[in-house]
Every structure is written in C-alpha cells, then in structure tokens.
Design a protein around this motif. Structure first.
Motif, PDB file in Angstrom:
ATOM      1  N   TYR A   1      14.501  72.107  30.968  1.00 50.62           N
ATOM      2  CA  TYR A   1      13.262  71.696  31.626  1.00 50.62           C
ATOM      3  C   TYR A   1      13.483  71.519  33.124  1.00 50.62           C
ATOM      4  N   MET A   2      14.598  70.926  33.514  1.00 47.83           N
ATOM      5  CA  MET A   2      14.876  70.687  34.925  1.00 47.83           C
ATOM      6  C   MET A   2      15.055  71.987  35.696  1.00 47.83           C
ATOM      7  N   VAL A   3      15.757  72.948  35.109  1.00 51.99           N
ATOM      8  CA  VAL A   3      15.967  74.232  35.778  1.00 51.99           C
ATOM      9  C   VAL A   3      14.639  74.931  36.041  1.00 51.99           C
ATOM     10  N   LYS A   4      13.723  74.805  35.113  1.00 46.66           N
ATOM     11  CA  LYS A   4      12.427  75.474  35.254  1.00 46.66           C
ATOM     12  C   LYS A   4      11.473  74.712  36.161  1.00 46.66           C
TER      13      LYS A   4
ATOM     14  N   GLU B   1      13.086  82.013  25.976  1.00 48.44           N
ATOM     15  CA  GLU B   1      12.259  81.759  27.149  1.00 48.44           C
ATOM     16  C   GLU B   1      12.882  80.703  28.049  1.00 48.44           C
ATOM     17  N   LYS B   2      13.828  79.907  27.494  1.00 52.30           N
ATOM     18  CA  LYS B   2      14.449  78.844  28.269  1.00 52.30           C
ATOM     19  C   LYS B   2      15.760  79.276  28.910  1.00 52.30           C
ATOM     20  N   GLU B   3      16.218  80.477  28.627  1.00 48.36           N
ATOM     21  CA  GLU B   3      17.476  80.954  29.159  1.00 48.36           C
ATOM     22  C   GLU B   3      17.425  81.124  30.678  1.00 48.36           C
ATOM     23  N   GLU B   4      18.638  81.251  31.273  1.00 51.48           N
ATOM     24  CA  GLU B   4      18.712  81.603  32.681  1.00 51.48           C
ATOM     25  C   GLU B   4      17.911  82.882  32.892  1.00 51.48           C
ATOM     26  N   ARG B   5      17.140  82.944  33.957  1.00 50.30           N
ATOM     27  CA  ARG B   5      16.194  84.041  34.140  1.00 50.30           C
ATOM     28  C   ARG B   5      16.840  85.325  34.648  1.00 50.30           C
ATOM     29  N   ARG B   6      17.977  85.209  35.343  1.00 49.15           N
ATOM     30  CA  ARG B   6      18.598  86.417  35.902  1.00 49.15           C
ATOM     31  C   ARG B   6      19.038  87.348  34.785  1.00 49.15           C
TER      32      ARG B   6
ATOM     33  N   ALA C   1      12.649  58.882  32.331  1.00 52.07           N
ATOM     34  CA  ALA C   1      11.912  58.608  31.090  1.00 52.07           C
ATOM     35  C   ALA C   1      11.376  59.903  30.485  1.00 52.07           C
ATOM     36  N   GLN C   2      10.879  60.765  31.337  1.00 48.27           N
ATOM     37  CA  GLN C   2      10.348  62.055  30.886  1.00 48.27           C
ATOM     38  C   GLN C   2      11.450  62.896  30.247  1.00 48.27           C
TER      39      GLN C   2
ATOM     40  N   THR D   1      14.642  64.727  24.872  1.00 51.21           N
ATOM     41  CA  THR D   1      15.823  64.734  24.012  1.00 51.21           C
ATOM     42  C   THR D   1      15.722  63.722  22.878  1.00 51.21           C
ATOM     43  N   HIS D   2      14.618  62.962  22.850  1.00 50.31           N
ATOM     44  CA  HIS D   2      14.386  61.947  21.810  1.00 50.31           C
ATOM     45  C   HIS D   2      15.473  60.873  21.830  1.00 50.31           C
ATOM     46  N   LEU D   3      15.903  60.513  23.046  1.00 48.80           N
ATOM     47  CA  LEU D   3      16.906  59.468  23.219  1.00 48.80           C
ATOM     48  C   LEU D   3      16.327  58.334  24.054  1.00 48.80           C
ATOM     49  N   SER D   4      16.936  57.157  23.950  1.00 48.64           N
ATOM     50  CA  SER D   4      16.559  56.083  24.860  1.00 48.64           C
ATOM     51  C   SER D   4      17.011  56.469  26.270  1.00 48.64           C
ATOM     52  N   GLU D   5      16.410  55.863  27.272  1.00 48.60           N
ATOM     53  CA  GLU D   5      16.767  56.211  28.648  1.00 48.60           C
ATOM     54  C   GLU D   5      18.233  55.924  28.937  1.00 48.60           C
TER      55      GLU D   5
END
Length: 304
Positions: A194-197, A5-10, A206-207, A212-216
């Motif tokens: 997430y950004m692409v969508k 569901e996260k893949e490129e949509r084309r 921060a979001q 990614t469960h990483l510090s900023e």
C-alpha cells in the motif's frame, strides 16, 4: 486487489528478452533501494564497497565479492552502510531462463521448488561456501554475458545460470531449511504494498496497522524488525527517492516535485531533502542530472 496488481511495476523481463541488467551505485545513483518484490529471480554481485541488505527476514552487510541469490517474490531492500557506499551488479531474470516451462524431472525436482518456495538455497554466498570460487566464476561470466545485451551471449548466459544453480544445489553449505518462526516480511507485506503505491498520500500508522489486522504497537514492532526503520521513516525514504529521481530526470519545478512526492510545505521539503542528501534540491539537480540520465537510459534500454 490481486497480488500481481501489487507487484513492483517495473517490467524486468519479456518473452523476447527474459531478463534485465542493472548496475546499482548507492548512494550515487539511488539513495537506497526500498523494500520491494517481483516475480523473477535476482542475482546480485557486490563489486565495490559494502552495503546493508534486507532479504526476507535476513538483514546483513554484504561486501565486495559476495553473491546474493534472491528467489521470486522475496521482499528485499538495499542501503549504503554507515557513511559508505556500495556498487553491485544485478540480474533480474524470469524462471524460464532456468527451463521452468519444461516438464522433465530436473525441472520438477530442482527448479520448480525454487520458484514456488518449497526449496531454498542461502541468499548470501560468501567465501565460506565450499564452491565459492566456481560460483564467483559463473557469476562473473553471467554478468559478462548481459552487459552487451546481444542475442548470441544469451546461449552462454543460460548455460552459466544452470551451472550456478547446479553449484548451489550441490553445495551443502548453501542448502537452507526455512524455520517456522514469525515471517515479519509476510506479516507487513500488505502495508508495504500500500505504501509503495500511495506514498504521495497522507498515510497513518493506524491505517497501515489496519491493513495487516494488527494492533498499532505490534505492527510498528513487526515493521521495524522487517524493514530496519519505522513505517514513517520508510515512507520518507519512498518520497525522497521519488524526489531525487524527479529532480534529476525531469524539468519540473521544485515546488511541483515536492507536492507530487507528498510534501505540502516547500520549506519543509527543502529542509528534509538537504538533511538526507546533503544538498539543496537545486544543487542536487545540477550535480546529478547528467549522471542519472545516463544510468536511467541504460536501465530503460535493458528493460525495453
């Protein structure tokens, strides 16, 4: 949400036509090709100029005559070189074109490992490859087969694809072992997806770091190493590409396009658009509408 569901949509391939052909002219048709991924193989052939490519953890400038071979699910992106332009042909094809749905020993030992990532060949193929001349001949024949989108050349296309991968796997200069270092692309993949969508929405560092469960600070470091620009810069690229396509391919009001692409202030959109493209949105629309329409019509015809 699943990876599919996260893949490129084309949709690049169907069971009836398991490939798509594209001619990519950067920055004429697209300002750049932002980081993305898909489940098909991809072969790129640079025919003019030079461009900066990111393929997995590799970042390099590819020039005329170079061949790029991307396995399924590899994150990749393309940008024009500083002040320049690049034109490259791209074939995105389903693994079935290499017989991945069969069960003989060739498929088991030579094809499926490429699909599942347990075996890799070098992404970038240049003149230093031992069998570069034969590979270039195969690639040129491959693209000669797909530009007409007719069924008969598909027979030769399959043959040339198999020949190309035979050359790759028998050339020791192209064989590659994956290192055990940090895979920055995989580390930030959830944020990229997430950004692409959701690039039209307000997104914070921060979001993204939380995804990614990483510090900023570590997230920003990983993102820059993987993509070449910071997260906010990449977000701006996604928005600007969407605005360019909407201006050239629709008749929507510029204010509506700006809002739809994540810009709440029209003056700021106009200023940023001119800074990136060199044109005011209205001028860009007038100069690029016909060119974009012809290209996208061709793309849709090949991917339909």
């Amino acid at each position: 949400m699943s990876n599919r569901e996260k893949e490129e949509r084309r949709q690049h391939s169907t069971s009836f036509i398991p490939y798509s052909y594209y001619e990519c002219r950067i920055p004429h048709y697209f300002r750049n090709v932002p980081m993305h991924w898909h489940s098909e193989f991809e072969i790129n052939y640079v025919v003019h100029g030079e461009g900066e490519f990111i393929c997995g953890n590799d970042r390099f400038v590819a020039r005329r005559g170079e061949i790029l071979v991307l396995p399924p699910n590899m994150l990749h992106a393309a940008y024009p070189s500083a002040g320049g332009e690049v034109t490259y042909q791209a074939l995105v094809f389903h693994p079935v074109m290499l017989g991945a749905n069969t069960h003989d020993r060739c498929t088991a030992e030579c094809i499926r490992p490429l699909v599942n990532g347990t075996m890799r060949v070098s992404v970038r193929i240049g003149e230093d490859a031992r069998q570069y001349v034969q590979m270039r001949e195969a690639v040129e024949q491959i693209f000669a087969c797909v530009t007409g989108l007719r069924p008969l050349p598909d027979l030769l296309l399959k043959s040339e694809l198999m020949r190309m991968f035979w050359l790759l796997e028998t050339d020791e200069t192209c064989l590659r072992r994956e290192d055990a270092g940090i895979d920055y692309c995989e580390t930030i993949r959830p944020a990229l997806e997430y950004m692409v969508k959701n690039f039209r929405e307000d997104i914070t560092v921060a979001q993204l770091a939380g995804l990614t469960h990483l510090s900023e600070s570590y997230f920003m470091s990983c993102f820059k190493k993987a993509v070449g620009v910071g997260a906010i810069g990449y977000l701006a690229q996604l928005r600007m590409n969407a605005a360019c396509e909407a201006l050239a391919c629709t008749k929507e009001q510029i204010s509506e396009i700006a809002l739809a692409c994540g810009y709440s202030n029209l003056s700021n959109f106009n200023r940023q658009f001119k800074k990136v493209t060199g044109f005011a949105p209205k001028t860009y629309r007038e100069q690029n509408a016909r060119q974009w329409s012809a290209e996208l019509l061709a793309l849709r015809r090949h991917s339909s």
